[in-house]
Design a protein around this motif. Structure first.
Motif, PDB file in Angstrom:
ATOM      1  N   PRO A 238       3.939  10.813  -7.399  1.00 53.80           N
ATOM      2  CA  PRO A 238       5.032   9.855  -7.578  1.00 53.80           C
ATOM      3  C   PRO A 238       6.078   9.893  -6.480  1.00 53.80           C
ATOM      4  O   PRO A 238       6.636   8.872  -6.137  1.00 53.80           O
ATOM      5  CB  PRO A 238       5.631  10.271  -8.938  1.00 53.80           C
ATOM      6  N   ARG A 239       6.385  11.051  -5.932  1.00 50.35           N
ATOM      7  CA  ARG A 239       7.451  11.155  -4.940  1.00 50.35           C
ATOM      8  C   ARG A 239       6.918  11.325  -3.539  1.00 50.35           C
ATOM      9  O   ARG A 239       7.624  11.789  -2.650  1.00 50.35           O
ATOM     10  CB  ARG A 239       8.360  12.334  -5.295  1.00 50.35           C
ATOM     11  N   GLY A 240       5.690  10.975  -3.283  1.00 47.44           N
ATOM     12  CA  GLY A 240       5.129  11.153  -1.941  1.00 47.44           C
ATOM     13  C   GLY A 240       4.412  12.487  -1.840  1.00 47.44           C
ATOM     14  O   GLY A 240       4.889  13.504  -2.325  1.00 47.44           O
TER      15      GLY A 240
ATOM     16  N   TYR B  63       8.367  11.976   8.425  1.00 46.07           N
ATOM     17  CA  TYR B  63       9.009  10.955   7.595  1.00 46.07           C
ATOM     18  C   TYR B  63      10.519  10.967   7.767  1.00 46.07           C
ATOM     19  O   TYR B  63      11.153   9.930   7.989  1.00 46.07           O
ATOM     20  CB  TYR B  63       8.636  11.158   6.125  1.00 46.07           C
ATOM     21  N   ARG B  64      11.122  12.132   7.650  1.00 48.95           N
ATOM     22  CA  ARG B  64      12.587  12.206   7.729  1.00 48.95           C
ATOM     23  C   ARG B  64      13.104  11.867   9.127  1.00 48.95           C
ATOM     24  O   ARG B  64      14.162  11.222   9.252  1.00 48.95           O
ATOM     25  CB  ARG B  64      13.063  13.587   7.300  1.00 48.95           C
TER      26      ARG B  64
ATOM     27  N   ASN C 293       7.118   6.750  -1.420  1.00 46.70           N
ATOM     28  CA  ASN C 293       6.387   7.470  -2.460  1.00 46.70           C
ATOM     29  C   ASN C 293       4.884   7.510  -2.219  1.00 46.70           C
ATOM     30  O   ASN C 293       4.147   8.065  -3.041  1.00 46.70           O
ATOM     31  CB  ASN C 293       6.657   6.831  -3.831  1.00 46.70           C
ATOM     32  N   LEU C 294       4.411   6.922  -1.130  1.00 47.96           N
ATOM     33  CA  LEU C 294       2.979   6.835  -0.879  1.00 47.96           C
ATOM     34  C   LEU C 294       2.503   7.686   0.287  1.00 47.96           C
ATOM     35  O   LEU C 294       1.325   8.038   0.361  1.00 47.96           O
ATOM     36  CB  LEU C 294       2.588   5.366  -0.607  1.00 47.96           C
ATOM     37  N   TYR C 295       3.388   8.021   1.204  1.00 44.10           N
ATOM     38  CA  TYR C 295       2.955   8.662   2.447  1.00 44.10           C
ATOM     39  C   TYR C 295       2.411  10.076   2.225  1.00 44.10           C
ATOM     40  O   TYR C 295       2.943  10.843   1.414  1.00 44.10           O
ATOM     41  CB  TYR C 295       4.113   8.757   3.452  1.00 44.10           C
TER      42      TYR C 295
ATOM     43  N   ASP D 228      -1.997  10.884  10.128  1.00 45.56           N
ATOM     44  CA  ASP D 228      -1.929  11.848   9.029  1.00 45.56           C
ATOM     45  C   ASP D 228      -2.425  11.271   7.708  1.00 45.56           C
ATOM     46  O   ASP D 228      -2.701  12.031   6.769  1.00 45.56           O
ATOM     47  CB  ASP D 228      -0.480  12.330   8.840  1.00 45.56           C
ATOM     48  N   GLN D 229      -2.502   9.962   7.602  1.00 46.93           N
ATOM     49  CA  GLN D 229      -2.962   9.357   6.362  1.00 46.93           C
ATOM     50  C   GLN D 229      -4.482   9.405   6.222  1.00 46.93           C
ATOM     51  O   GLN D 229      -5.041   8.950   5.221  1.00 46.93           O
ATOM     52  CB  GLN D 229      -2.484   7.898   6.278  1.00 46.93           C
ATOM     53  N   PHE D 230      -5.174   9.984   7.228  1.00 42.08           N
ATOM     54  CA  PHE D 230      -6.634  10.038   7.227  1.00 42.08           C
ATOM     55  C   PHE D 230      -7.100  11.482   7.353  1.00 42.08           C
ATOM     56  O   PHE D 230      -6.381  12.351   7.837  1.00 42.08           O
ATOM     57  CB  PHE D 230      -7.205   9.208   8.385  1.00 42.08           C
TER      58      PHE D 230
END
Length: 467
Positions: free
Chosen positions: A458-460, A78-79, A193-195, A129-131
């Motif tokens: 809330p913050r990922g 992400y960063r 906030n979702l990843y 990574d979302q799966f």
């Protein structure tokens, strides 16, 4: 689909518009603007422009090694995506501002190469990574959507930016992609906030390089090369490194496809300059013919995913990734044979219609779907859990190697004219045959996270990779 996927897809569509917008006009801009006074001879200027273009693309696909390493070891995906996107935006600004200054313009290209290359392995790996293993059946579909969004951005960039260059000049033509890159960065940030964020592994004592170094130090011992590292590393780490080498045995043949594919923005554009560009009442720009490729991809991805692959599976001969990629390379070679045949009358001075270029574009695009879409999925699923971004970087490195080879060949003028088309096609046919033979012995092992996907914090969310 997980709710964070639209933010990644939206970011990718805008980013790809920005990249292909500047990339697709780069060869023409170098020939007709930046190099016009420095290299007066037309043929030499075209060769210099092609060399510069492919050297830039080499940089774009080489820097993923750095981006993937920093993401996996220190900063996280992400960063890296967020921070490097800011450099990306600065690069676009340099192209628009310094379009008449070689130093400033090339500095902009360097920033874009660093930005585009830096985020490239991280975005596709972040999608994966979302799966988890629980919903892995969606991975094939999401990578198809991901690639579809790439071509959505590419289509509109190919349609609009070449004509913008002709009508409004380079400042506007390079400025619009820069605005889209700014939008891409904003869209990505909005999903923060979702990843699912897999944390970087830090200094892993059992990393790929550590295992290989250990095996090399113990090279005088008996047994297979990597097995010599067993005294210092666990079995899982050694098996992970073996998986990487198995993947690289497949990747070794892929550059021969990219040698062909990326020349649609250089060699094929130069060919189009010598053709009749009027189609009906519309006068095309030479670089605009590239819109055929993303348009076909957007049409053919749903067709192949929803119709062709299931059809062959019902017949009992599934088109697995290891069957698709050799066929795709062979189709790429065939497209260059067709383009070479078209170049015979073009080289003789005959102004044949640019519509004829649609034929090799169709064949090349089918090959791209079989190689590139498949490769994104294959690279992710076959990568050990702690090396997802790095393996994606190696996938990008196949394109870097291809473009470096083409840049050197263009600069040294190894082959010119019609012979060039058949030269590249011949190597690609050999690569397709070699990949088909290696693929028959490849052992498929899929690597997925096993943690269930739950409601986002809330913050990922940050999830730990399983041992």
């Amino acid at each position: 689909m997980p709710p964070q996927i639209p933010f990644i897809i939206g970011n990718e569509a805008c980013e790809r518009f920005s990249f292909y917008g500047m990339r697709n006009i780069l060869t023409i801009f170098l020939i007709d603007w930046l190099l016009k006074n420095q290299v007066p001879a037309q043929a030499e200027r075209e060769a210099a422009a092609k060399a510069a273009f492919h050297l830039f693309v080499f940089g774009v696909y080489f820097t993923p090694l750095l981006g993937g390493f920093l993401a996996d070891r220190f900063l996280g995906k992400y960063r890296i995506i967020l921070y490097v996107s800011l450099l990306y935006c600065a690069g676009h600004a340099c192209l628009a501002i310094f379009h008449d200054d070689r130093t400033g313009f090339y500095a902009g290209l360097a920033l874009i190469a660093l930005g585009s290359g830096g985020i490239k392995p991280c975005v596709s790996a972040l999608v994966g990574d979302q799966f988890t293993a629980e919903n892995k059946q969606l991975v094939n579909k999401v990578f198809a959507i991901f690639y579809w969004s790439i071509n959505l951005g590419s289509f509109f960039a190919s349609m609009l930016i070449p004509k913008t260059l002709r009508l409004f000049g380079p400042a506007v033509a390079f400025g619009i992609p820069g605005i889209l890159m700014g939008i891409a960065t904003l869209v990505f940030w909005m999903g923060r906030n979702l990843y699912v964020r897999v944390p970087p592994s830090g200094r892993d004592p059992h990393s790929f390089t550590a295992v290989v170094a250990s095996a090399w130090r113990n090279r005088r011992q008996g047994g297979r090369f990597l097995d010599r590292a067993r005294a210092e590393h666990p079995e899982e780490a050694i098996e992970g490194v073996k998986a990487v080498f198995r993947v690289l045995s497949i990747f070794a043949f892929i550059p021969f496809f990219w040698m062909l594919f990326d020349q649609k923005a250089s060699t094929w554009v130069v060919q189009a300059r010598s053709m009749n560009l009027r189609i009906g009442s519309f006068m095309f720009e030479p670089a605009q013919m590239q819109l055929v490729n993303p348009a076909l991809v957007m049409l053919l991805i749903p067709f192949t995913t929803g119709v062709v692959y299931p059809f062959f599976k019902r017949l009992g001969w599934e088109l697995t990734p290891l069957r698709r990629m050799p066929i795709g390379i062979a189709l790429g070679a065939t497209s260059f044979v067709i383009a070479g045949l078209l170049n015979v009358p073009v080289a003789a001075g005959e102004k044949i219609s640019v519509v004829w270029q649609v034929v090799p574009y169709v064949v090349l695009t089918v090959g791209e779907i079989l190689v590139s879409v498949t490769g994104l999925e294959f690279a992710y699923t076959q990568a050990p859990l702690k090396m997802k971004s790095v393996i994606q970087s190696f996938w990008s490195l196949t394109t870097a190697a291809a473009n470096l080879a083409v840049a050197l060949a263009s600069a040294l003028a190894f082959f010119t004219g019609t012979v060039l088309f058949f030269y590249y096609a011949g190597f690609a046919y050999l690569a397709a045959a070699g990949l088909a033979l290696v693929a028959r012995r490849y052992k498929v092992v899929e690597w997925y996270q096993r943690a269930p996907v739950t409601a986002p914090a809330p913050r990922g969310r940050t999830v730990a990779e399983p041992a």
